[in-house]
Design an enzyme around this catalytic site. Structure first.
Site, PDB file in Angstrom:
ATOM      1  N   GLY A  32       0.896  -1.274   0.164  1.00 13.75           N
ATOM      2  CA  GLY A  32       0.098   0.090  -0.054  1.00 13.75           C
ATOM      3  C   GLY A  32       0.858   1.242   0.156  1.00 13.75           C
TER       4      GLY A  32
ATOM      5  N   GLY B 101       0.711   3.786  -1.747  1.00 12.25           N
ATOM      6  CA  GLY B 101      -0.269   5.148  -1.600  1.00 12.25           C
ATOM      7  C   GLY B 101      -0.432   5.747  -0.248  1.00 12.25           C
ATOM      8  N   ASP B 102      -0.361   4.771   0.725  1.00  9.48           N
ATOM      9  CA  ASP B 102      -0.579   5.205   2.158  1.00  9.48           C
ATOM     10  C   ASP B 102       0.960   5.058   2.793  1.00  9.48           C
ATOM     11  OD1 ASP B 102      -3.224   5.190   2.673  1.00  9.48           O
ATOM     12  OD2 ASP B 102      -3.551   3.117   2.604  1.00  9.48           O
ATOM     13  N   ILE B 103       1.610   4.188   2.587  1.00 14.98           N
ATOM     14  CA  ILE B 103       3.043   4.308   3.148  1.00 14.98           C
ATOM     15  C   ILE B 103       4.173   5.387   2.984  1.00 14.98           C
ATOM     16  CG2 ILE B 103       5.066   2.700   3.420  1.00 14.98           C
ATOM     17  CD1 ILE B 103       3.300   0.423   3.355  1.00 14.98           C
TER      18      ILE B 103
ATOM     19  N   GLY C 116       2.695   8.556   4.320  1.00 10.51           N
ATOM     20  CA  GLY C 116       3.122   8.398   5.976  1.00 10.51           C
ATOM     21  C   GLY C 116       4.402   8.700   6.358  1.00 10.51           C
TER      22      GLY C 116
END
Length: 407
Positions: A179, A181-183, A186
């Site tokens: 993921g 697009g999140d990691i 973040g």
């Protein structure tokens, strides 16, 4: 003092983590790994990922933590506050007064509707660093036409252009396996928070910062920006190849797959000599990276023909340490690889309700003096009390202030 006893580089930094799912918790996980005291502020029903597996088959589900939650919430504490209730809001504001950082990844406007905007929290604590992560950013930093849109990892991968250059040559767009697009957003949020904390320590001034998932993924996909600017080209899926480097590919061996990157002419010569084709190292059709790009199909055909006669293990034995190559590992391969054990990238932690520990990915940032490490398992919902956290943080804040006054 052993590495386990030494504090991390962010020791003493107090973080209130209101985030959920993956992107925000990944950011605060990094802060926790580096020594920050991260308290996860959860609603009564908890972070939604608490209900997501996988689960240990021998675990007591009343006690157990699923793999999704354990992996990115390790090292944190958990308190429960209902921020729609006045009494709990008052407790939260008391915590803000002695916190260094607040992190949240709600949709734009949620904290304002709760009466807990950055501007409100700043009145309680002018040194506060307020970090937020949203799909399309916060209007304070630049209003997006999509600011009210919800977003998940796959949306950020798609809209940023990442999925548009990922996939089989000439084929359909494809998202990445993890993921990212999140990691990646973040990780950038953790970097921004750390920089802002440094500024606050020097000046006494907190600040607001935000990361948009779209922006972060566009920054990750930076190649398509300069390609389009320089050439007018609209990059498309390239398979495992590269538009500017050759060979730079993942190719099949007799029994698996192997990454081969030999765009430098010296590496190319070593590769061709190992293949038993030293003449290819000086052949003008292949001797330079530019020439190999012009004749990429022939380059691939020659490599495929040779690799089809070799096992992955054989190629690694021949070329490892000489040419940038590496096997395409499965999870089982990684668990058997001595690298990840010597680098402490597979870490066992306690699993509540199970007699056996579970393994999660370790900390990739290695410090010589202030080790980053996984200090404890993920917390059970509300495992810590608000009064206990508040007392501890208030004492720590008073001690820090006393230290500043003595200086």
């Amino acid at each position: 003092m052993t590495a386990e006893d030494r504090p991390g580089p962010l020791a003493g930094v107090r973080v209130l983590d209101l985030s959920g799912m993956l992107a925000g918790p990944y950011a605060t996980m990094l802060l926790s790994d580096m020594g920050a005291d991260v308290v996860k502020v959860e609603p009564p029903h908890g972070d939604r990922t608490r209900k997501v597996g996988p689960w240990r088959d021998d675990a007591d589900r009343a006690e157990a933590l699923g793999g999704y939650f354990q992996s990115v919430n390790r090292g944190k504490q958990s308190i429960v506050l209902d921020l729609k209730q006045a009494d709990d809001v008052a407790v939260f504001l008391d915590l803000v007064k002695v916190a260094d950082v607040v992190v949240e990844n709600y949709s734009a406007g949620v904290m304002e509707r709760l009466g807990l905007s950055y501007e409100t929290l700043r009145q309680q604590n002018p040194r506060l660093v307020y970090g937020c992560l949203r799909g399309f950013g916060d209007p304070r930093s630049g209003s997006s036409p999509y600011e009210d849109w919800p977003a998940f990892d796959i949306v950020a991968q798609a809209m940023s252009g990442f999925a548009g250059i990922t996939g089989e040559l000439g084929g359909s767009p494809l998202k990445a396996g993890p993921g990212i697009g999140d990691i990646f957003p973040g990780a950038l949020l953790a970097l921004g928070v750390t920089a802002a904390v440094r500024h606050a320590e020097r000046t006494g001034e907190g600040q607001f910062l935000d990361v948009a998932m779209y922006d972060a993924m566009l920054a990750l996909t930076e190649r398509i920006v300069y390609q389009h600017s320089y050439t007018g080209e609209v990059p498309a899926p390239m398979g495992n190849g590269h538009p500017l480097l050759a060979p730079f590919d993942i190719l099949r061996t007799a029994d698996g797959w192997l990454a081969v990157a030999a765009p430098s002419d010296n590496h190319w010569r070593i590769l061709t000599e190992t293949m038993g084709r030293p003449e290819l190292g000086t052949d003008p059709r292949f001797a330079t990276n530019a020439a190999r790009l012009e004749n990429i199909e022939e380059v691939r055909a020659m490599l495929n023909a040779w690799l089809a006669t070799q096992t992955t293990r054989q190629v690694v034995a021949l070329l490892g340490g000489k040419v940038p190559i590496g096997p395409v590992n499965t999870a089982a391969d990684i668990f058997a690889d001595p690298h990840v054990h010597r680098r402490e990238m597979l870490v066992e932690i306690e699993e509540p309700g199970s007699s056996r520990p579970v393994t999660i990915a370790g900390v990739p940032i290695k410090f010589s003096r202030t080790p980053a490490r996984i200090r404890r398992r993920g917390p059970k919902l509300g495992e810590q009390s608000t009064t206990g956290v508040l007392a501890s943080w208030t004492a720590a804040s008073a001690a820090a202030q006393q230290g500043e006054d003595n200086v």
